[in-house]
Every structure is written in C-alpha cells, then in structure tokens.
Design an enzyme around this catalytic site. Sequence first.
Site, PDB file in Angstrom:
ATOM      1  N   GLY A 262      -4.769  20.531 -10.429  1.00 45.48           N
ATOM      2  CA  GLY A 262      -4.640  21.789 -11.156  1.00 45.48           C
ATOM      3  C   GLY A 262      -5.965  22.332 -11.656  1.00 45.48           C
ATOM      4  O   GLY A 262      -6.248  23.531 -11.517  1.00 45.48           O
TER       5      GLY A 262
ATOM      6  N   SER B 115      -7.682  -3.718 -10.713  1.00 49.24           N
ATOM      7  CA  SER B 115      -8.099  -3.350  -9.368  1.00 49.24           C
ATOM      8  C   SER B 115      -7.650  -4.377  -8.339  1.00 49.24           C
ATOM      9  O   SER B 115      -7.684  -5.585  -8.550  1.00 49.24           O
ATOM     10  CB  SER B 115      -9.608  -3.213  -9.320  1.00 49.24           C
ATOM     11  OG  SER B 115      -9.996  -3.040  -7.982  1.00 49.24           O
TER      12      SER B 115
ATOM     13  N   ARG C 269      -0.229  -3.796   0.137  1.00 49.28           N
ATOM     14  CA  ARG C 269       0.388  -3.698  -1.187  1.00 49.28           C
ATOM     15  C   ARG C 269       1.891  -3.968  -1.173  1.00 49.28           C
ATOM     16  O   ARG C 269       2.402  -4.665  -2.035  1.00 49.28           O
ATOM     17  CB  ARG C 269       0.159  -2.300  -1.760  1.00 49.28           C
ATOM     18  CG  ARG C 269      -1.272  -2.052  -2.134  1.00 49.28           C
ATOM     19  CD  ARG C 269      -1.471  -0.670  -2.707  1.00 49.28           C
ATOM     20  NE  ARG C 269      -2.877  -0.506  -3.077  1.00 49.28           N
ATOM     21  CZ  ARG C 269      -3.398   0.595  -3.590  1.00 49.28           C
ATOM     22  NH1 ARG C 269      -2.628   1.648  -3.785  1.00 49.28           N
ATOM     23  NH2 ARG C 269      -4.671   0.657  -3.898  1.00 49.28           N
TER      24      ARG C 269
ATOM     25  N   HIS D 171       3.403   2.719  -9.393  1.00 50.75           N
ATOM     26  CA  HIS D 171       2.052   3.203  -9.514  1.00 50.75           C
ATOM     27  C   HIS D 171       1.907   4.672  -9.121  1.00 50.75           C
ATOM     28  O   HIS D 171       1.203   5.445  -9.755  1.00 50.75           O
ATOM     29  CB  HIS D 171       1.195   2.328  -8.596  1.00 50.75           C
ATOM     30  CG  HIS D 171      -0.236   2.664  -8.601  1.00 50.75           C
ATOM     31  ND1 HIS D 171      -0.955   2.720  -9.754  1.00 50.75           N
ATOM     32  CD2 HIS D 171      -1.078   2.972  -7.604  1.00 50.75           C
ATOM     33  CE1 HIS D 171      -2.203   3.042  -9.449  1.00 50.75           C
ATOM     34  NE2 HIS D 171      -2.297   3.218  -8.168  1.00 50.75           N
TER      35      HIS D 171
HETATM   36  C1  LIG Z   1      -3.976   3.488 -13.061  1.00 46.54           C
HETATM   37  C2  LIG Z   1      -4.104   4.352 -11.845  1.00 46.54           C
HETATM   38  C3  LIG Z   1      -5.160   4.194 -10.970  1.00 46.54           C
HETATM   39  C4  LIG Z   1      -5.303   5.005  -9.862  1.00 46.54           C
HETATM   40  N1  LIG Z   1      -6.370   4.817  -9.039  1.00 46.54           N
HETATM   41  C5  LIG Z   1      -6.528   5.641  -7.975  1.00 46.54           C
HETATM   42  C6  LIG Z   1      -7.678   5.495  -7.143  1.00 46.54           C
HETATM   43  O1  LIG Z   1      -8.521   4.639  -7.351  1.00 46.54           O
HETATM   44  N2  LIG Z   1      -7.817   6.347  -6.104  1.00 46.54           N
HETATM   45  C7  LIG Z   1      -6.909   7.317  -5.841  1.00 46.54           C
HETATM   46  O2  LIG Z   1      -7.110   8.080  -4.903  1.00 46.54           O
HETATM   47  N3  LIG Z   1      -5.818   7.477  -6.624  1.00 46.54           N
HETATM   48  C8  LIG Z   1      -5.604   6.670  -7.691  1.00 46.54           C
HETATM   49  N4  LIG Z   1      -4.505   6.832  -8.472  1.00 46.54           N
HETATM   50  C9  LIG Z   1      -3.578   7.955  -8.216  1.00 46.54           C
HETATM   51  C10 LIG Z   1      -4.171   9.266  -8.739  1.00 46.54           C
HETATM   52  O3  LIG Z   1      -4.821   9.041  -9.952  1.00 46.54           O
HETATM   53  C11 LIG Z   1      -3.130  10.360  -8.972  1.00 46.54           C
HETATM   54  O4  LIG Z   1      -2.287  10.453  -7.886  1.00 46.54           O
HETATM   55  C12 LIG Z   1      -3.787  11.721  -9.161  1.00 46.54           C
HETATM   56  O5  LIG Z   1      -4.789  11.655 -10.132  1.00 46.54           O
HETATM   57  C13 LIG Z   1      -2.778  12.795  -9.518  1.00 46.54           C
HETATM   58  O6  LIG Z   1      -3.464  13.994  -9.811  1.00 46.54           O
HETATM   59  P1  LIG Z   1      -2.707  15.332 -10.100  1.00 46.54           P
HETATM   60  O7  LIG Z   1      -3.734  16.348 -10.415  1.00 46.54           O
HETATM   61  O8  LIG Z   1      -1.776  15.619  -8.986  1.00 46.54           O
HETATM   62  O9  LIG Z   1      -1.799  15.072 -11.378  1.00 46.54           O
HETATM   63  P2  LIG Z   1      -2.163  14.536 -12.846  1.00 46.54           P
HETATM   64  O10 LIG Z   1      -3.553  14.116 -12.989  1.00 46.54           O
HETATM   65  O11 LIG Z   1      -1.077  13.596 -13.204  1.00 46.54           O
HETATM   66  O12 LIG Z   1      -2.020  15.824 -13.739  1.00 46.54           O
HETATM   67  C14 LIG Z   1      -0.795  16.365 -14.135  1.00 46.54           C
HETATM   68  C15 LIG Z   1      -1.056  17.557 -15.008  1.00 46.54           C
HETATM   69  O13 LIG Z   1       0.145  18.271 -15.188  1.00 46.54           O
HETATM   70  C16 LIG Z   1       0.381  18.531 -16.548  1.00 46.54           C
HETATM   71  N5  LIG Z   1       1.824  18.562 -16.710  1.00 46.54           N
HETATM   72  C17 LIG Z   1       2.736  17.703 -16.194  1.00 46.54           C
HETATM   73  N6  LIG Z   1       3.976  18.129 -16.494  1.00 46.54           N
HETATM   74  C18 LIG Z   1       3.849  19.278 -17.205  1.00 46.54           C
HETATM   75  C19 LIG Z   1       4.754  20.199 -17.779  1.00 46.54           C
HETATM   76  N7  LIG Z   1       6.071  20.048 -17.671  1.00 46.54           N
HETATM   77  N8  LIG Z   1       4.235  21.255 -18.454  1.00 46.54           N
HETATM   78  C20 LIG Z   1       2.903  21.434 -18.554  1.00 46.54           C
HETATM   79  N9  LIG Z   1       2.005  20.607 -18.004  1.00 46.54           N
HETATM   80  C21 LIG Z   1       2.471  19.543 -17.349  1.00 46.54           C
HETATM   81  C22 LIG Z   1      -0.345  17.457 -17.305  1.00 46.54           C
HETATM   82  O14 LIG Z   1      -0.673  17.947 -18.575  1.00 46.54           O
HETATM   83  C23 LIG Z   1      -1.573  17.253 -16.403  1.00 46.54           C
HETATM   84  O15 LIG Z   1      -2.537  18.214 -16.756  1.00 46.54           O
HETATM   85  C24 LIG Z   1      -4.348   6.011  -9.588  1.00 46.54           C
HETATM   86  C25 LIG Z   1      -3.270   6.171 -10.457  1.00 46.54           C
HETATM   87  C26 LIG Z   1      -3.129   5.337 -11.553  1.00 46.54           C
HETATM   88  C27 LIG Z   1      -1.922   5.486 -12.416  1.00 46.54           C
END
Ligand SMILES: Cc1cc2nc3c(=O)[nH]c(=O)nc-3n(C[C@H](O)[C@H](O)[C@H](O)COP(=O)(O)OP(=O)(O)OC[C@H]3O[C@@H](n4cnc5c(N)ncnc54)[C@H](O)[C@@H]3O)c2cc1C
Lengths: 247, 675
Positions: B69, B308, B355, B439
């Site tokens: 986003g 990790s 995994r 995860h």
């Molecule tokens: C511990 C951990 C480690 C990870 N490590 C890796 C890695 O090493 N490499 C990799 O590629 N991926 C990794 N991942 C996966 C990756 O981090 C996520 O898939 C990715 O960051 C998701 O990004 P996103 O922007 O789609 O959503 P998010 O970063 O989850 O953002 C969601 C956004 O939506 C907003 N939001 C949600 N619902 C609402 C609502 N109803 N109203 C208003 N706002 C809302 C939140 O406020 C937030 O701003 C990891 C995940 C975890 C949990």
Amino acid sequence: MKITLKVMRQTGPSAEPRLVQYELMGISGDMSFLEMLDVLNEELTERGEDPVAFDSDCREGICGMCGIVIDGEAHGPERTTVCQLHMRSFKDGDVITLEPWRASAFPVIKDLVVDRSSFDRIIQAGGYISVNTGAAPDAHATPVPKEDSDRAFEAAACIGCGACVAACPNASSMLFTAAKVAHLGLLPQGQPEREARVVNMLQQQDAEGFGGCTNIGECAAVCPKEIPLDVISTLNRDLGKALAGRG
Amino acid sequence: MTTTDTPAPAVSEGLVNGLYREGEPIADSKAPSGPLQNRWEERKFSARLVNPANRRKMSVIIVGTGLAGASAAATLGEAGYNVKAFYYQDSARRAHSIAAQGGINAAKNYKNDNDSTFRLFYDTVKGGDYRARESNVYRLAEVSAAIIDQAVAQGVPFAREYGGLLDNRSFGGVQVSRTFYARGQTGQQLLIGAYQAFQRQVAAGTVTSYARHEMLELIVADGRARGIIVRDMVTGEIETHLADAVVLGTGGYGNVFFLSTNAMGSNVSAAWRAHRKGAYFGNPCYTQIHPTCIPVSGSHQSKLTLMSESLRNDGRIWVPKDPADCDKDPREIPEDARDYYLERIYPAFGNLVPRDIASRSAKYQCDDGRGVGPAVDEVQPDGSTKQVRRGVYLDFADAIKRMGKSTVAAKYGNLFDMYQRITGEDPYEVPMRIYPAVHYTMGGLWVDYDLQSTIPGLFVTGEANFSDHGANRLGASALMQGLSDGYFVLPNTINDYLADAPFEALPEDHPAVAEAHASVSERVHKLLSVNGSRSVDSFHRELGTIMWEYCGMDRSEEGLKYAIGRIRELREEFWRDVRVLGENEELNQALERAGRVADFLELGELMCVDALHRRESCGGHFRSESQTEDGEALRDDENFAYVAAWEWGGEGEAPVLHKEDLQYEYVEMKQRSYK
Ligand SMILES: Cc1cc2nc3c(=O)[nH]c(=O)nc-3n(C[C@H](O)[C@H](O)[C@H](O)COP(=O)(O)OP(=O)(O)OC[C@H]3O[C@@H](n4cnc5c(N)ncnc54)[C@H](O)[C@@H]3O)c2cc1C
Ligand code: SF4
Ligand code: FES
C-alpha cells in the site's frame, strides 16, 4: 505469581488521569508483559469493567507500536520493548506502576495510548530521499563503503517508539530525529538534500513542542534499538555546516 | 433431494457436497498472450494513459500502508493523482511488513551464478507447486531487479561487501544467491523506505494520510467500487470516503488461526467486506506454515514468534524415542534414545526438507505423544481441554562441538538471544524448541493480470490478493510481490481504468453510500448490544483451535466437514453471547477486535469449504486422502490445476465456485520428491 498493578487510567484526551489498582493472580514468568495485560483485560471484561487501552501490534519488538512507562522507566526495567519484556523480570508480590509516555507533543488518547503523529510530521519535513519510482539508476552504480552502510543501518534501525522522548527530562525527540538525519546523511544518495534536511526537520521538531536537547543521554540509555548517542553529534555537525552555508 | 422445510442454507439442486455451487469458469484473466517475455511490455503499451493535467482531478483510495500500500500510494502520488491512504496503526511505518526478517529476492545475477529472470520465474512456479499463474510470476521476476534499484536510491541500507557492492545470500533451498537483505530486518528497512517516500508525498499534498482508521465497508455504486466506509478508531465516527478507484493492500488473514506470526491487528475485514460486495476470493485455504517458530508456552499466549529458517542449516532436529522421556532434561537423553526423524525419513535432505514437510513431520511427532517442552492446555474442539507438548528439539550441540561456540554465536547470535529473551532458556546450553506456526496466506481476493478484482475499480495488491504464489510460497518472495505490485504494476495498470474517470460525483445520499454507511453503524451497534458473557478473545481462540486442528497442516474430508459445523455453531454463539464493553464514541479496542473476529468466523468456513473441495495435496495443503504410498503429498493436476475463485452466495447461502484453469506453457509440471 501474584502481581499488583497501578495503572494510570484516563478515559479520554481531556479527562483527568487517575491511578487505579488491580490485583492479578496466576501470572507466569513466560508471559510477555503485554500478555499479562491481556489477562488483566479478560478479567476486567468478565467483571464488566472497561479494559485498559494500550497499543501493540507486532509483539516482536520491531513495529514500535507498544510503549508504556513501567515503574518510571520507558519500556520498563530491561532495555527492550514492552512486548519483549517478560514477567520473569518481576518477582512474586511485586507492585508495578504503569503510565503512558508523557510529553506535550504526545497527547494521551486513552489510558496508556498516546498520539505520536508528531514523529510522522518530522519525517514529512525532510526525512526522505527525493526519488520518484522508476527513476533509479542500477543499484550497483554507486558503491557504498561497507562501514558507512553498516553505520547507516545502525541509525536506520530506529523503530519510532518514542521511548527516547518519554525518558528525556526535556521531552526532546533529538535521538529520533538525529537517527534519521544520520541514516540518510551517511549514504551517498542522501547528500543533495543533507543540509536542507537537518534544518527543516529540526524546525518541525520545535514546532511540534518537543523540548530542547541538553545532552543528558537518558534517551540512548532506554532506546530498545541501541541507537548510539553520537548520531546527535552527527546531526549537530550537519546543522553547523548548513547554518554556515546559509550565513 | 430438495426438501421444503430445511432451514437455511437451503439444500437445492446443484449443491456439491451440500456446501457450494459451481458457477461459470473464469474466461479471461486478462493476461496478454504471446511470448512470456513480452507480455508485460505489451500490457504496458496497450494500457491507456491519463494525461498529467487530468490526474489532478482523479482520486484513489488506498487501504493499507504496508509494502504494497505505501509503495502504491507514494507512486500514485508522484504521478499526480489525489490519494487518500488509510491504515489502522498510529503510523504508516508500523504496518505488518515491518516484521519480515529474511530478505527479498531479485533476479540481478550480481553473483554471476547463472541467475536470470527465467530462473527466478521457474523456481517460483515450482515452489508454488504449479498453482500460480505463469504470466504473473514472470512479470514478478522481471520487475524484481528494479525494486532493488528503487530501494537503494531511497537509502535502504542493504548489506554490502567490502568492495561497496550489495551482498546476497541464498535462501529457502534455491541454488543461486539472489536474496538481498538488511541484517535480519529487511522488511523493516524496505518499509521505512516506502514509508518515507509516502511521507514525502504527504508533504507535497498529493497523499492524505488517515492513521487509526479502519475500513469496515466497500461502496459499490452502479457496478463500480467508488469508496469506503471507515471508523475513526479514536472518536468512533463512521466516515464516508469516495474516490474514482479503491485499492486494497490490507495484508494477509493468517490471524484467523489466532496464534500466528502475524501482527495482532492483521485481519481480513477489508477483503472480506469486499468479498461480500462481489469480489471473488481466490484459494482461501492456501496457508503457509513455517516450521521454525518458538512454541506455545501457555494458554495465555497471544502470538508466536518466527525464528529464521537458516537455523536448520546447522541445527539437528529430534524428539525422544520414548514418550516417557519427554519431560526429561534433553541433555540427559542418550544419543540412542533420540529420534532424528527428518534425517531418518528424508536421508537426502535431512533437516533441510522444505517448509511444509518439516512442519508436518513435527506435528506428527507431537500428535504421537513425543513432543517436548512444557505441557500446555489445548482447548479441544469439543470444548474440553487436554494437556499436550507442542515442540521438537533443534539442537546445536553438534554444531558447537564442530565449529566452536563463537562461530555459532557469530552466525546465529541474534536469534539465540531472541530465543533466550522469550523462553528464558539458554540455547547454547539446552537445545532450542521449535514448532510450526501459521505464517503467510497465499489465498486472497482474486485479481486479473491488472490486479483488478471482479468488482470494476477495486484493485488488490500484496498479500491481500491471491495471484503470484500458488500453493506454497518460497521465502523472500512476499516482500518482492508487495513492492512489485505497489511500485511498478498497479501504477501502470490502474491508468487504463482511470482513463474513463473522473466518474460522476456520488451524492452522500446515493443508495449505495447510504446502505454501506447504515450497515456499518448497525453492525457496530449490534456488537455493542449483545452484552453476552464471553470475551471476544475466547471466541477467537476457539476458532483458531478449530482451524489449526482441521484446516491446518493436515486436512481430511471428515475433519473439514466437522469443522464447518463447529464454525457455524460458534458463529451463532458469537452473535448471541459475545461481550463487548464500552461505547462506539471512544477508543474501544474490544470493539475493533470483535468486528475482525466476526469476519474471521465467516472466512474460516469458506477456508474449510475450499480445503474440502480440493481433494488433492499441493504445497503446504496436505489432504490425508491424497498421498503417495510413502506418505508424501500427492498433487492431482488432472483435476485440480486451477485457481478456485469463490463468489459470495449471499447471507446464509452457499458460495459459488468459479474455476480459472492454469495453463503451463513454459514450465513442465513435475511431482516433488525429497527422499
Ligand atoms: C515474521 C514474518 C517474517 C516474514 N519474513 C519475510 C521475508 O523474509 N521475506 C518475505 O518476502 N516475506 C516475509 N514475510 C511475509 C511478508 O512480510 C508479508 O507477506 C508482506 O509484508 C505483506 O505486505 P502487505 O503490504 O501486503 O501487507 P501488510 O504489511 O500486512 O500491511 C497491511 C496494511 O493494511 C492495513 N489494514 C489492514 N486491514 C485494514 C482495515 N480493515 N482498515 C484499514 N487498514 C487496514 C494495515 O494498517 C497495514 O497498513 C514475513 C512475514 C512474517 C509474519
Ligand atoms: S531513537 Fe530509540 S527510543 Fe527513540 S524512537 Fe527510535 S528506537 Fe525508539
Ligand atoms: S508491539 Fe511492535 S514493538 Fe512492541
């Protein structure tokens, strides 16, 4: 363990804060501090009393959302975030006092939740590098000495939690601002805007009502990410150059 | 078989398994045809443009400021559109993306180890167990290199070598070094880069930022997504925001399991509300389970912490052979009383199996009564509690003997420290305990090649969409997808849609606006007035147990059917007996959670229906009815090489399944084997 909590409660931004006492039984040392508060809130809900509002999200010490002053110390007795503090750091029978971050630039919203949007506005004043998407050269076009990059990383690790402000007797946000100035200033990409950045960010910091930095060092002592105090000297050097350039 | 007095959901002709209907297949995902390498260029060329002067007159709502986003908001702001961005945290910098540790992939071939766009594409399709789209994945690989350029220009301090160039590591079993990283905090640094670009646009006035605002409804007027209803989480005000297009970058729904590595607030509400308004939900049952998390320590635990995967490079995994040894000090259990089960079953890969296999094997050991660590109360689906040990040892004793403690500390020190902080045990002395945890979710709203959902004008980016990962995401590819979508794909494809904008202004009393607004107010009011006896969290925990037990690592027809029944009962009980105190006109965290859990209670059922209908094992999704003779996952390409796109059937009605066939022209589908 049995724990007594004294929680500073405030129903809304303009309400009077009052210290309320709660007794908790059966707390295990493996619980994080916030899980202990979850237990308190479940009990309060059962009794029909308003649960204690507190902020948290990642619960892994990385998002910077949680923040509570515990027994007078920002994030409590250990140098970590409250979500990573565990109850084994306390003893059976302890009385623990909880207060929100206190600073006029962080107004209280409810109970332990404060408004830290002033930090975002400091970043808006220049805490970025101006580059439009798609306009970037190949990442290898400009080598960056490993040492600079590592130091930049160290400063960039700031999670924006605000503990530095809460710990500072002047409620200064200098460590936060300086961490960003140092992060960007240590990289070649950050040079063109370096001088304007420091001036604008400091101006915003003052406008938000943060206090002045008098080099007390409490900020670095509580910072969960161990941001080194010397980022502040880097900022001061940049400021000196910027002002000299203007003079 | 139709009976007149059956209560809703009505059983009628066409119902499969009594649970869902089949609808028309999806005819077109809008991927351009022709050679794979040219498709994205072609699409960009054919997309209509919007002239810069007109962009100022157009508005886009973006929900979510994670990688997907924030990068989209910054880029559309730079382009000159009016952007409004909403998120539930107090600062855009805190989105869940901040927690990603390992790294981000990119086909840069900086190591000259024969990496290429095609190889990244190939590895990703294979890693998704042939349940992802070729065109999308190829584009992802193609764009990946530009992501690194962009991040470096923003000042993201990636790890570097002494010569000043970027360092790479290899990750998740691939044979090339293509993962860029910033210590163990890659997500944090990438997000801060995107967040800063976002704040720059806020200062420039192109982006307006709405912190502590939660999207609770989508506005669809005259067949187009035209806005959202949000709740200001501080004042309780229910606000209407209108725009020419809406983008959801709201992340994944792993929290349906209650215990997961996700941030506490991660939720499905925005996506689920859109689903109820007509957006199809793709592959909801695809969940990734990560094998190396710190196990549950007690019944009050709120989340699980990931460690990790790199630990498996040197640590050895075992459990006691004899269940009677499970509560003994592991150091006192002699070598011949230990079962190094991965090394035993998978001699070729040993502790480095993928995994899904590592996760499933750990569960089997614990189900077998050979789990280690504290015995914790586990609520059983029938409401009773049982004491179980959920953990296996990850032992570094051999590694310490072989490399010395200081080498182990140099390699894994920060992880060991984190482990010690959370468990209070010293992993240099006592073996660590690990257990799988939920995860990442590969399912999400269905989108076409343009990232547009089945509702015109509703676009979905990042983990919230289903598109690029198939059944079993590889490490370091979610960060790549979030940024690819936000910086490069959406800003190009959305123009084509906006070329017809600005659309006629909607009056606030337009029936679609009024309906959406009223539905949010009613729901909030309803939650506050149930005034039952059970806390929101207690419902969430129970739902999580059902999901984990029956729709987790190992699923069976019988279990899934049972789970669907339990979820329906639980949902009914929720609306009858949940207790949410306080009022709407204040910061009310129980109310926020209640709304999210209510949506999870609906999603959970759809996940089980999806899992039930997919009578094959693929990736992390293991159907016990579909396995090879030696117990490995057995895919069924003949019958299931499709995306399951679910349409909301209406309140109390069966959902409708639309299939999008997956065609593989460039990659041959092969059975995976790790023996
Ligand atoms: C511990 C951990 C480690 C990870 N490590 C890796 C890695 O090493 N490499 C990799 O590629 N991926 C990794 N991942 C996966 C990756 O981090 C996520 O898939 C990715 O960051 C998701 O990004 P996103 O922007 O789609 O959503 P998010 O970063 O989850 O953002 C969601 C956004 O939506 C907003 N939001 C949600 N619902 C609402 C609502 N109803 N109203 C208003 N706002 C809302 C939140 O406020 C937030 O701003 C990891 C995940 C975890 C949990
Ligand atoms: S400098 Fe340290 S204490 Fe201050 S906001 Fe950053 S991480 Fe928190
Ligand atoms: S909850 Fe994220 S740092 Fe504590």
